[in-house]
Design a protein around this motif. Sequence first.
Motif, PDB file in Angstrom:
ATOM      1  N   LYS A   8       0.836  -1.188   0.000  1.00  0.00           N
ATOM      2  CA  LYS A   8       0.000   0.000   0.000  1.00  0.00           C
ATOM      3  C   LYS A   8       0.878   1.248   0.000  1.00  0.00           C
ATOM      4  O   LYS A   8       1.812   1.369   0.788  1.00  0.00           O
ATOM      5  CB  LYS A   8      -0.921   0.007   1.217  1.00  0.00           C
ATOM      6  N   SER A  12      -1.633   6.842  -0.171  1.00  0.00           N
ATOM      7  CA  SER A  12      -3.031   6.460   0.006  1.00  0.00           C
ATOM      8  C   SER A  12      -3.599   7.173   1.222  1.00  0.00           C
ATOM      9  O   SER A  12      -2.883   7.542   2.140  1.00  0.00           O
ATOM     10  CB  SER A  12      -3.148   4.946   0.199  1.00  0.00           C
ATOM     11  N   GLU A  17      -9.349   6.023  -1.078  1.00  0.00           N
ATOM     12  CA  GLU A  17      -8.600   6.253  -2.309  1.00  0.00           C
ATOM     13  C   GLU A  17      -7.208   5.664  -2.134  1.00  0.00           C
ATOM     14  O   GLU A  17      -6.257   6.357  -1.792  1.00  0.00           O
ATOM     15  CB  GLU A  17      -8.532   7.742  -2.619  1.00  0.00           C
ATOM     16  N   CYS A  18      -7.108   4.363  -2.361  1.00  0.00           N
ATOM     17  CA  CYS A  18      -5.869   3.654  -2.059  1.00  0.00           C
ATOM     18  C   CYS A  18      -5.256   3.066  -3.322  1.00  0.00           C
ATOM     19  O   CYS A  18      -5.953   2.519  -4.174  1.00  0.00           O
ATOM     20  CB  CYS A  18      -6.137   2.518  -1.076  1.00  0.00           C
ATOM     21  N   ASP A  33      -5.012  -0.215  -8.266  1.00  0.00           N
ATOM     22  CA  ASP A  33      -6.051   0.152  -7.313  1.00  0.00           C
ATOM     23  C   ASP A  33      -6.171  -0.967  -6.289  1.00  0.00           C
ATOM     24  O   ASP A  33      -6.411  -2.124  -6.642  1.00  0.00           O
ATOM     25  CB  ASP A  33      -7.375   0.336  -8.058  1.00  0.00           C
TER      26      ASP A  33
END
Length: 56
Positions: A8, A12, A17-18, A33
């Motif tokens: 990740k 983010s 909204e990562c 995404d």
Amino acid sequence: MHEFDFVKSTYSNAGGECVEVARNIPGTVAVRDSKDPGGPILRLTSAAWAEFAKAQ
């Protein structure tokens, strides 16, 4: 072809909204995404990713 090792992104946010980023392939940064890990992957050169990150 090597597999990307996604993590990740620190860019983010908690609002969902990562994105996940993989940097384990030399010269390539892959972005996807996190809500759709089987979806499309954007592949950038390391230089292009650095310019993008700098602009944020």
